[in-house]
Design a protein around this motif. Structure first.
Motif, mmCIF file in Angstrom:
data_model
loop_
_atom_site.group_PDB
_atom_site.id
_atom_site.type_symbol
_atom_site.label_atom_id
_atom_site.label_comp_id
_atom_site.label_asym_id
_atom_site.label_seq_id
_atom_site.Cartn_x
_atom_site.Cartn_y
_atom_site.Cartn_z
ATOM 1 N N PRO A 189 0.819 -1.449 0.072
ATOM 2 C CA PRO A 189 0.065 0.103 0.079
ATOM 3 C C PRO A 189 0.886 1.239 -0.126
ATOM 4 O O PRO A 189 1.968 1.427 0.872
ATOM 5 C CB PRO A 189 -0.839 -0.075 0.982
ATOM 6 N N ASN A 190 0.620 2.235 -0.909
ATOM 7 C CA ASN A 190 1.539 3.360 -0.992
ATOM 8 C C ASN A 190 2.826 3.129 -1.240
ATOM 9 O O ASN A 190 3.824 3.737 -0.773
ATOM 10 C CB ASN A 190 1.263 4.298 0.181
ATOM 11 N N ARG A 191 3.057 1.955 -1.795
ATOM 12 C CA ARG A 191 4.461 1.572 -2.002
ATOM 13 C C ARG A 191 4.630 1.369 -3.665
ATOM 14 O O ARG A 191 5.769 0.614 -3.983
ATOM 15 C CB ARG A 191 4.737 0.547 -1.253
ATOM 16 N N ILE A 192 3.661 1.550 -4.426
ATOM 17 C CA ILE A 192 3.910 1.163 -5.683
ATOM 18 C C ILE A 192 3.789 2.471 -6.517
ATOM 19 O O ILE A 192 2.543 2.865 -6.463
ATOM 20 C CB ILE A 192 2.695 0.168 -6.458
ATOM 21 N N ILE A 193 4.518 2.991 -7.120
ATOM 22 C CA ILE A 193 4.778 4.299 -7.834
ATOM 23 C C ILE A 193 4.610 4.048 -9.480
ATOM 24 O O ILE A 193 5.341 3.358 -9.929
ATOM 25 C CB ILE A 193 5.985 5.033 -7.592
ATOM 26 N N ASN A 194 3.571 4.738 -9.861
ATOM 27 C CA ASN A 194 3.454 4.702 -11.214
ATOM 28 C C ASN A 194 3.592 6.070 -11.937
ATOM 29 O O ASN A 194 3.758 7.094 -11.312
ATOM 30 C CB ASN A 194 1.924 4.258 -11.669
ATOM 31 N N ILE A 195 3.810 6.151 -13.456
ATOM 32 C CA ILE A 195 3.759 7.205 -14.033
ATOM 33 C C ILE A 195 2.729 7.356 -14.872
ATOM 34 O O ILE A 195 2.901 6.484 -15.931
ATOM 35 C CB ILE A 195 5.372 7.825 -14.623
ATOM 36 N N HIS A 196 1.714 8.273 -15.024
ATOM 37 C CA HIS A 196 0.731 8.342 -15.965
ATOM 38 C C HIS A 196 1.338 9.237 -17.016
ATOM 39 O O HIS A 196 1.381 10.572 -16.541
ATOM 40 C CB HIS A 196 -0.326 8.485 -15.578
ATOM 41 N N VAL A 227 0.109 3.426 -6.823
ATOM 42 C CA VAL A 227 -1.157 2.698 -7.486
ATOM 43 C C VAL A 227 -2.369 2.356 -6.348
ATOM 44 O O VAL A 227 -1.782 1.875 -5.471
ATOM 45 C CB VAL A 227 -0.386 1.720 -8.161
ATOM 46 N N THR A 228 -3.376 2.745 -6.775
ATOM 47 C CA THR A 228 -4.447 2.023 -6.024
ATOM 48 C C THR A 228 -5.439 1.128 -6.710
ATOM 49 O O THR A 228 -5.214 0.874 -8.059
ATOM 50 C CB THR A 228 -5.402 3.016 -5.511
ATOM 51 N N GLU A 229 -6.695 0.648 -6.290
ATOM 52 C CA GLU A 229 -7.369 -0.303 -6.935
ATOM 53 C C GLU A 229 -8.241 0.209 -8.034
ATOM 54 O O GLU A 229 -8.560 -0.423 -9.025
ATOM 55 C CB GLU A 229 -8.074 -1.233 -6.427
ATOM 56 N N ASP A 230 -8.211 1.721 -8.090
ATOM 57 C CA ASP A 230 -8.958 2.430 -9.086
ATOM 58 C C ASP A 230 -7.928 3.086 -9.855
ATOM 59 O O ASP A 230 -7.004 3.621 -9.532
ATOM 60 C CB ASP A 230 -9.488 3.697 -8.451
ATOM 61 N N LEU A 231 -8.225 2.670 -11.229
ATOM 62 C CA LEU A 231 -7.157 2.872 -12.412
ATOM 63 C C LEU A 231 -6.880 4.403 -12.344
ATOM 64 O O LEU A 231 -7.640 5.227 -12.837
ATOM 65 C CB LEU A 231 -7.891 2.587 -13.655
ATOM 66 N N ASP A 232 -5.574 4.843 -12.162
ATOM 67 C CA ASP A 232 -5.271 6.162 -12.390
ATOM 68 C C ASP A 232 -5.758 7.240 -11.430
ATOM 69 O O ASP A 232 -5.800 8.421 -11.783
ATOM 70 C CB ASP A 232 -5.359 6.664 -13.914
ATOM 71 N N ALA A 233 -6.303 6.514 -10.413
ATOM 72 C CA ALA A 233 -6.957 7.289 -9.475
ATOM 73 C C ALA A 233 -6.281 7.573 -8.047
ATOM 74 O O ALA A 233 -6.789 8.037 -7.023
ATOM 75 C CB ALA A 233 -8.259 6.959 -9.373
ATOM 76 N N GLY A 234 -5.050 6.963 -7.774
ATOM 77 C CA GLY A 234 -4.379 6.965 -6.634
ATOM 78 C C GLY A 234 -3.850 8.340 -6.268
ATOM 79 O O GLY A 234 -3.717 9.233 -6.940
ATOM 80 N N PRO A 235 -3.161 8.495 -4.918
ATOM 81 C CA PRO A 235 -2.740 9.704 -4.406
ATOM 82 C C PRO A 235 -1.510 10.224 -5.486
ATOM 83 O O PRO A 235 -0.443 9.531 -5.511
ATOM 84 C CB PRO A 235 -2.302 9.538 -3.320
ATOM 85 N N ILE A 236 -1.767 11.447 -5.759
ATOM 86 C CA ILE A 236 -0.805 12.045 -6.812
ATOM 87 C C ILE A 236 0.264 12.629 -5.946
ATOM 88 O O ILE A 236 0.258 13.304 -4.788
ATOM 89 C CB ILE A 236 -1.551 13.327 -7.461
ATOM 90 N N ILE A 237 1.495 12.206 -6.291
ATOM 91 C CA ILE A 237 2.852 12.609 -5.950
ATOM 92 C C ILE A 237 3.501 13.932 -6.446
ATOM 93 O O ILE A 237 3.706 14.796 -5.705
ATOM 94 C CB ILE A 237 3.942 11.443 -5.657
ATOM 95 N N GLU A 238 3.218 13.906 -7.680
ATOM 96 C CA GLU A 238 3.938 14.838 -8.535
ATOM 97 C C GLU A 238 3.411 15.174 -9.829
ATOM 98 O O GLU A 238 2.984 13.987 -10.669
ATOM 99 C CB GLU A 238 5.510 14.356 -8.722
#
Lengths: 288, 288, 288, 288
Positions: A189-196, A227-238
């Protein structure tokens, strides 16, 4: 005795109330800690208190392995504080997921190699073969695990086994382009970082540059988020953006976007590695 | 009893040492103050500690008019702290200096009129007549004091008399285009805000847009700073930039620059009014 | 003879084909026009050719009032060109619609008053009373037409009558906050300029700053576009953004957003006034 | 017959006069060239006309090897045009100079390797040994030529010999940190691209980030320019900036600056490779 030069970093949050800063800073001061930085924030809408404090623990009276316990007993329980404790001597370990594009991968590997980041990258996982040569350039094990509808569950199990074998703390999806299964997300949780590759929440999902071109936007963006279970809807970092014009076709947007993506992803990784983030109710507090 | 809703704001700095945050936050906590925000910064190069803390003083045990004394005795002297104390109920009073251009003037007056800023603007001083109509639009006294080599000292004395008569706390030079005499600067240290129409330290002095055009820069800027005796060399409060190209002639740079100037100056004024700034060794620490 | 100093401006588009630039430039050259600027663009996805060309017509052999005819006959028909022709001596007339907020209004009126723009603003229409004082500051007729569900059609008829009476060419919605009826849109195609307080297509509709705050974005934006029958979906003219952080509550986003909105709207108005825009298939080509 | 898909690119400038666009476009049209893009600019201050035009030459009536001659005779001489002619089939060859830092080097090599740029990088020259491993990662010959006061002239002769041997067209100084001798500059006029780690003309010379930190700027920058005999004073190709604050120490400025430097340098290289630049009187016209 604790390691000289070592720092402890507390990330904490609780409902706002009188005296928290005093209590935390007194705990550090009375035990001979020297505060290096202290940032606090109160969210006015939710009355939530957030704080990051780092301090030198060379001569700290509480031993390092009991610090969480003592803080919990003496401070956190009293104020209902949720906290994480990190030590600067512990180097985070990143599992790196890629597909076919190399721009984010090179940007990450260059920072790691040049010592800009204090991080380990024990291995790279990909569903394509073509970036193996990049991994070899940097002498990092590359696990090519081709995935299709039939073998998906099996491959994901292999991926998880590798993450555990290499003892990775967090995952970075450097334009990985595959959906991450819920059990990964729950495990990290809050440990998978994605770039969209869009300015979220605009252009969620596939082919955002095509969508941006169709809409005729004058600015494109990139967003790094957990990354959360909702696509592209997780907490924004940057997030960051670049100006475009009618002269830019889709290929130009993709090209200009790559420069955004790599910088935005690398900034987000840095905040994660340096423990500068608190996630609360799908938003990030970043003490930068 | 103190005014409910009122806040006290301390701005302080001293050499870095253990326990300062604890001491300040304990002082507030033990006297029943409720911290609204606390920001601290340690400059690593100079080992200087800076802090801004604001707190509600409705039920504070120390009376408002003795707060500075108590803080000085109980905390500041012990740690060698230099501090300022402000109260939110006190509205700052701005003396506004203009010449011929109206873009910054309108931006400031609109913000004042719409209530965006908590500030008084008791009067406007100018060496030109043409903006009097703008002052009249907003019902603000306008003092037209034409200046030339002969009457300079006399006019400056009149200006100072007006500033005193209207009890102004600080001065804003909204593209005033005249050199401020040293005695003004000494009387209002870090209280005279100027906007310079370049990205300082590039293009100090007159006609920066012409100089920028000659040099062929691809970006122009504007800089708001406190006035010191060295021309355009005072502590920088705020800067911003805009992209330009070979298509922009000097008139375009001037036009685009105006949009920068007004926004940059207004941001700087806001930081000053809200007591978010500490000046130390010709640099600003901005707790934003 | 044509007015010395006068320019003609052609905005044109057609399917891309060999020889168009040569044909247009020869038409101007052979008739003694002097090209001031010529910009062309070919959209690679649609093979559409776009061009803006301006030229001095002081000694032009074709009389001004026959220029459109001659161009049509000699060039446009041959290449299937759709074109607009504008003359620099014709000052555009803007109908200005406002509701309660003054930031865009002041920014527009200041530019008009200072001569930054060559435009007439014959009147202001509002559904609220409170900005009448601003209109009076600038001596512009203000038509307060309060609207509710019952009188909507009637008020819209009054608005249209005013637009016709004042002979307005185009409409600017300076945070007008009301839906524009389809017959207005059909009557003023690509002539109604709106400012939306988000980075479109993110946060379409009402309360975009609240939505941005809820989503935890790190950047906010503003978008100026031509109004079409689809809400907030018309051709985008101009966009800009500003960084925000967890420290910014909704009120901060609104405040920071206002600075974006006014600048973005004013830039869009300028492009319109200077005839620098071509709209094609819901996108803009901007020859800036 | 000419290569299908091949383009010719003319870059030209002359004093502004009536009919140039018509003459050039007619030359292309009458010889069966198909214009891909045409950009022109008239500098109002100097009345100088600039144009870039690219066109398909598959069926062009003038053979490729006589194109410059024909254009010169039929058009350029008549209008006093100075021009360059490039063909898209000719891949430019870059000599890459580095010192110790790898951020620009990786950014360049990644773009070359991924095919983002159409360029050859036949070799890398350095006065330090440590980036040899990077060159080896990408299989590019690395010439380590340590330089000191005694051997300077000799080393520079070796460098020039290598440039000639590898038939390089232009030089890129990717944070090379050494002064380029005048004979190099004369031999490669407007063909040596440097990245300077400041927002020029602020902070010319050594240690610009230290100077920026001392001055307390709120924004840092990077500037890519062609090298001339005046230090850091050549024609600016590209600039970009990043916000900084009092929290950033010199190491932070250096770190943040690296991200600027690599992107700015790579953008400048792209403009050069794609023949989008004209240099005139120490300024660039960029047809982007």
């Amino acid at each position: 005795m604790n390691n000289p030069n070592e720092h402890a970093i507390f990330l904490m949050h609780c409902s706002d109330q009188q005296g928290i800063v005093a209590a935390v800073s007194r705990f550090i001061d009375e035990n001979q800690g020297n505060v290096i930085s202290l940032d606090q924030h109160v969210d006015s809408a939710t009355s939530r208190f957030f704080m990051r404090v780092s301090f030198e623990i060379a001569g700290f009276l509480v031993p390092k392995d009991q610090l969480a316990d003592y803080f919990s007993t003496l401070v956190a329980k009293r104020y209902g504080i949720t906290f994480e404790l990190h030590f600067s001597s512990r180097t985070p370990r990143m599992a790196l997921f890629v597909s076919k594009m190399s721009h984010c991968l090179y940007d990450i590997l260059y920072r790691w190699q040049s010592g800009e980041w204090r991080v380990e990258i024990p291995m790279i996982i990909s569903n394509h073969e073509n970036l193996e040569k990049v991994a070899r350039q940097f002498d990092i094990p590359y696990h090519f695990l081709p995935m299709n509808k039939e073998n998906k569950a099996e491959v994901q199990a292999q991926q998880m086994a590798l993450i555990e074998e290499y003892q990775c703390d967090f995952l970075v999806l450097a334009r990985y382009m595959q959906i991450i299964p819920p059990d990964f997300i729950r495990k990290f949780p809050n440990r998978i970082i994605n770039i969209h590759h869009s300015f979220l929440p605009a252009f969620v999902g596939a082919k955002p540059y095509h969508a941006a071109h169709d809409r005729g936007v004058k600015i494109i963006g990139a967003t790094s988020h957990y990354v959360t279970e909702d696509l592209d809807a997780g907490p924004i970092i940057e997030q960051d953006v670049a100006k475009v014009s009618h002269k830019d076709d889709v290929a130009d947007l993709i090209r200009k976007g790559k420069d955004l993506e790599k910088i935005v992803l690398s900034r987000a990784i840095r905040q994660h590695i340096k423990h500068k983030l608190i996630v609360f109710e799908n938003k990030t507090v970043i003490f930068d």
